[in-house]
Design an enzyme around this catalytic site. Structure first.
Site, PDB file in Angstrom:
ATOM      1  N   ARG A  71       0.884  -0.914   0.132  1.00  0.00           N
ATOM      2  CA  ARG A  71       0.161  -0.581   0.017  1.00  0.00           C
ATOM      3  C   ARG A  71       1.356   1.268  -0.197  1.00  0.00           C
ATOM      4  O   ARG A  71       0.631   2.460  -0.477  1.00  0.00           O
ATOM      5  CB  ARG A  71      -0.976   0.179   1.415  1.00  0.00           C
ATOM      6  CG  ARG A  71      -2.302   1.551   1.250  1.00  0.00           C
ATOM      7  CD  ARG A  71      -1.999   0.647   2.228  1.00  0.00           C
ATOM      8  NE  ARG A  71      -2.249  -0.667   2.988  1.00  0.00           N
ATOM      9  CZ  ARG A  71      -3.486  -1.125   3.285  1.00  0.00           C
ATOM     10  NH1 ARG A  71      -4.697  -0.542   2.803  1.00  0.00           N
ATOM     11  NH2 ARG A  71      -2.964  -2.812   3.426  1.00  0.00           N
ATOM     12  N   THR A  72       1.839   1.014   0.743  1.00  0.00           N
ATOM     13  CA  THR A  72       2.488   2.588   1.250  1.00  0.00           C
ATOM     14  C   THR A  72       3.234   2.819  -0.212  1.00  0.00           C
ATOM     15  O   THR A  72       3.793   4.224  -0.878  1.00  0.00           O
ATOM     16  CB  THR A  72       3.278   2.521   2.142  1.00  0.00           C
ATOM     17  OG1 THR A  72       2.622   2.280   3.319  1.00  0.00           O
ATOM     18  CG2 THR A  72       4.510   4.232   2.578  1.00  0.00           C
ATOM     19  N   LYS A 112      23.890  -7.568  -1.866  1.00  0.00           N
ATOM     20  CA  LYS A 112      25.569  -8.014  -1.145  1.00  0.00           C
ATOM     21  C   LYS A 112      26.747  -7.150  -0.046  1.00  0.00           C
ATOM     22  O   LYS A 112      27.474  -6.972   0.050  1.00  0.00           O
ATOM     23  CB  LYS A 112      26.172  -7.387  -2.747  1.00  0.00           C
ATOM     24  CG  LYS A 112      25.232  -7.922  -3.843  1.00  0.00           C
ATOM     25  CD  LYS A 112      26.071  -8.048  -5.421  1.00  0.00           C
ATOM     26  CE  LYS A 112      25.196  -8.299  -6.580  1.00  0.00           C
ATOM     27  NZ  LYS A 112      25.348  -7.442  -7.595  1.00  0.00           N
ATOM     28  N   ARG A 129      11.822   3.461   3.010  1.00  0.00           N
ATOM     29  CA  ARG A 129      11.009   1.882   4.025  1.00  0.00           C
ATOM     30  C   ARG A 129      11.858   1.807   4.658  1.00  0.00           C
ATOM     31  O   ARG A 129      12.783   1.159   3.458  1.00  0.00           O
ATOM     32  CB  ARG A 129      10.719   1.588   3.658  1.00  0.00           C
ATOM     33  CG  ARG A 129       9.614  -0.074   4.027  1.00  0.00           C
ATOM     34  CD  ARG A 129       8.729   0.535   5.114  1.00  0.00           C
ATOM     35  NE  ARG A 129       7.349   0.848   4.968  1.00  0.00           N
ATOM     36  CZ  ARG A 129       6.475   0.151   5.386  1.00  0.00           C
ATOM     37  NH1 ARG A 129       6.180  -0.490   5.348  1.00  0.00           N
ATOM     38  NH2 ARG A 129       5.039   1.229   5.275  1.00  0.00           N
ATOM     39  N   HIS A 168       5.867   6.812  11.034  1.00  0.00           N
ATOM     40  CA  HIS A 168       5.502   6.104   9.463  1.00  0.00           C
ATOM     41  C   HIS A 168       4.942   7.854   9.772  1.00  0.00           C
ATOM     42  O   HIS A 168       3.545   7.540   9.378  1.00  0.00           O
ATOM     43  CB  HIS A 168       4.597   4.885   9.345  1.00  0.00           C
ATOM     44  CG  HIS A 168       4.337   4.792   7.907  1.00  0.00           C
ATOM     45  ND1 HIS A 168       4.484   5.372   7.239  1.00  0.00           N
ATOM     46  CD2 HIS A 168       3.510   3.785   7.351  1.00  0.00           C
ATOM     47  CE1 HIS A 168       3.859   4.971   5.706  1.00  0.00           C
ATOM     48  NE2 HIS A 168       3.665   4.079   6.385  1.00  0.00           N
TER      49      HIS A 168
END
Lengths: 325, 184
Positions: free
Chosen positions: A59-60, A87, A109, A137
């Site tokens: 969603r975000t 890596k 995020r 958030h």
């Protein structure tokens, strides 16, 4: 004082009430852009935005991507899996490499609290926090605030209760900051294992029984219960959680007034929320999703303009009065 | 030559007469009213479009659809002026395809607002014709854009500013020339 936002949006804790209101007011006209036949305005034409997602998100990420595209920015998505992060590249190296390709903004995020701030301090591009660990958030809280304001007309004086896993929730933290700054009364309700000790010190009321919270509140923001919390021993079982803390129709019917029901998604129906409540007439859960795009457009737009000293100067010479264009 | 800090160009009565004349000119320009749409540029253009529409209504007995357009997101100078604090509403009266759109604004200066408005309208449809109607033309164009209807032409030095006040927003009708550095 200038209400402009500065370079990054890391959290609502650092913002003033005026800055939060500026974002919400700016989001209003962006709602209409998504209703146009051509859902696009050229405001961020030529800007390059990287969506750097080190954690799963549907969603975000999609909401940010829509916001970016509707502002005509060019976007690139980088997921942690399948990238050089796997890596062993560090966060700063990844970002610096991206910056070497001349980007303008990073939406990040990350599972670690503080990642957005850390990055913002080290690169020139604007950084928008799309969720960092258990910290904040901010765009989720902003869209929650916008949805509450749409529904109730104002936020000041409103009683809003966050229900569920407050301890692990960055959504809860951002909501608490934002709501308190805009003058709401904030409650939290959840099992002792999932609510931080001494949370009252933030200036919120603590409810131990969901029935009390429902009796008190005008708005319930029901948080997602991460299913792995059960394995970690925070709750005995999902069924027991639903029995004791579930936001059910039976409980809401006993409330003195209808409550606005919110949920940041994704929902666990039958765990933290009853399906009949989630789909009921007082649920604004899908309105939250719609508002998410508008709020993110507002944030990106305000950060991209990010030269407030020039904006102030333009205002002083009366750039807006009389449209002396 | 020095001018006083604030010179009134149009008082309430002169402004009302100018609008009256502009309404007649809109009718002459359009020939017929059935495809006419008046679109005001936020902020004060919206009020002026509303007034012109009402004058046409009064004289012709027809309702002219009107709309509002905020061109902020179509500006080419986000970087330098920074984001405008609050963007106004954009509200268009239905489909613009085949319509004669008259853009109404308070002041025409560089032409950049008109350019942005043309770009924005193109994203809403394909009007048959677009005309530009402004209360004050202060000269100083930076783009090849000319108005079709002008309420008042004024020679303004670059340091000066044209201030348009309308009853609905400012409590009175007035157009004034304000010297640079004068308090707004």
């Amino acid at each position: 004082m200038s209400a402009a936002l500065g370079k990054d949006l890391v959290g609502l804790e650092q913002l003033t009430a005026d800055q939060i209101r500026l974002i919400l007011d700016t989001a209003e006209p962006f709602k209409e852009v998504s209703e146009r036949p051509i859902k696009k305005v050229p405001a961020l034409r030529g800007k390059t935005i990287v969506n750097l997602f080190f954690e799963a998100s549907t969603r975000t990420r999609i909401s940010f991507e829509f916001a970016e595209k509707r502002l005509s920015a060019d976007t690139v998505n980088v997921a942690a899996s399948g990238s050089s992060v796997q890596k062993g590249e560090t966060l700063v190296d990844t970002a610096k490499n991206l910056e070497a390709m001349r980007i303008d903004m990073v939406v990040i995020r990350h599972p670690s609290s503080g990642a957005a701030q850390f990055l913002g301090d080290r690169i020139r591009s604007n950084v928008v926090n799309a969720g960092d660990g258990k910290h904040e958030h901010p765009t989720q809280a902003l869209l929650d605030l916008l949805t509450i304001r749409d529904r109730h007309g104002t936020i000041a004086g409103l009683k809003v209760c966050l229900v569920g896993d407050v301890l692990h929730s960055r959504v809860a933290r951002s909501n608490i900051w934002g709501l308190l700054k805009l003058g709401a009364e904030v409650g939290v309700c959840g099992p002792d294992t999932l609510v931080p000790r001494a949370i009252e010190e933030l200036g919120v009321c603590r409810f131990r029984r969901i029935e009390e919270a429902i009796e008190w509140a005008q708005v319930l923001n029901v948080l997602r219960l991460q299913l792995e919390r059960m394995e970690m021993g925070f709750i005995p079982s999902l069924r027991e959680y639903y029995r004791v803390f579930g936001v059910t129709l039976d409980r809401l019917e006993k409330a003195p007034r209808p409550l606005t029901i919110m949920h940041p998604g994704p929902m666990n129906r039958g765990v933290e929320i009853d399906s009949r409540v989630a789909d009921g007439p007082h649920s604004v859960i899908l309105a939250q999703v719609t508002n998410g795009v508008a709020v993110r457009m507002a944030v990106l737009y305000l950060l991209a303009g990010g030269r407030p000293e020039l904006a102030d100067a333009a205002k002083r010479v009366g750039g807006t009065i009389g449209g002396t264009e | 030559m020095s001018r006083p800090e604030r010179t009134i160009i149009l008082d309430a009565r002169a402004l009302s007469r100018a609008l009256q004349r502009m309404a007649v000119e809109v009718l002459e320009l359009a020939h017929r009213t059935e495809h006419l749409v008046l679109i005001g540029i936020q902020r004060r253009g919206v009020e002026l479009a509303e007034r012109i529409a009402k004058l046409i209504e009064r004289d012709e007995g027809v309702i002219v659809p009107r709309g509002a357009l905020d061109i902020t997101l179509y500006r080419d100078d986000l970087e330098t002026i920074g984001p405008k604090p609050v963007i106004g509403e954009t509200r268009l009266p239905g489909d613009l395809d085949g319509k004669h759109v008259v853009i109404v604004d308070d002041v025409l200066y560089t032409g950049r607002t008109a350019r942005a408005a043309l770009d924005e309208l193109a994203d809403f449809g394909r009007p048959q014709r677009i005309s530009l109607c402004v209360l004050v033309d202060r000269g100083g164009r930076e783009l090849p854009i000319q108005p079709d209807i002008v309420g008042k032409q004024v020679k303004v030095n670059s340091g000066e500013r044209v201030e348009v006040l309308v009853e609905e927003l400012d409590g009175r009708d007035e157009v004034a020339l304000v010297a640079a550095g004068a308090a707004p």
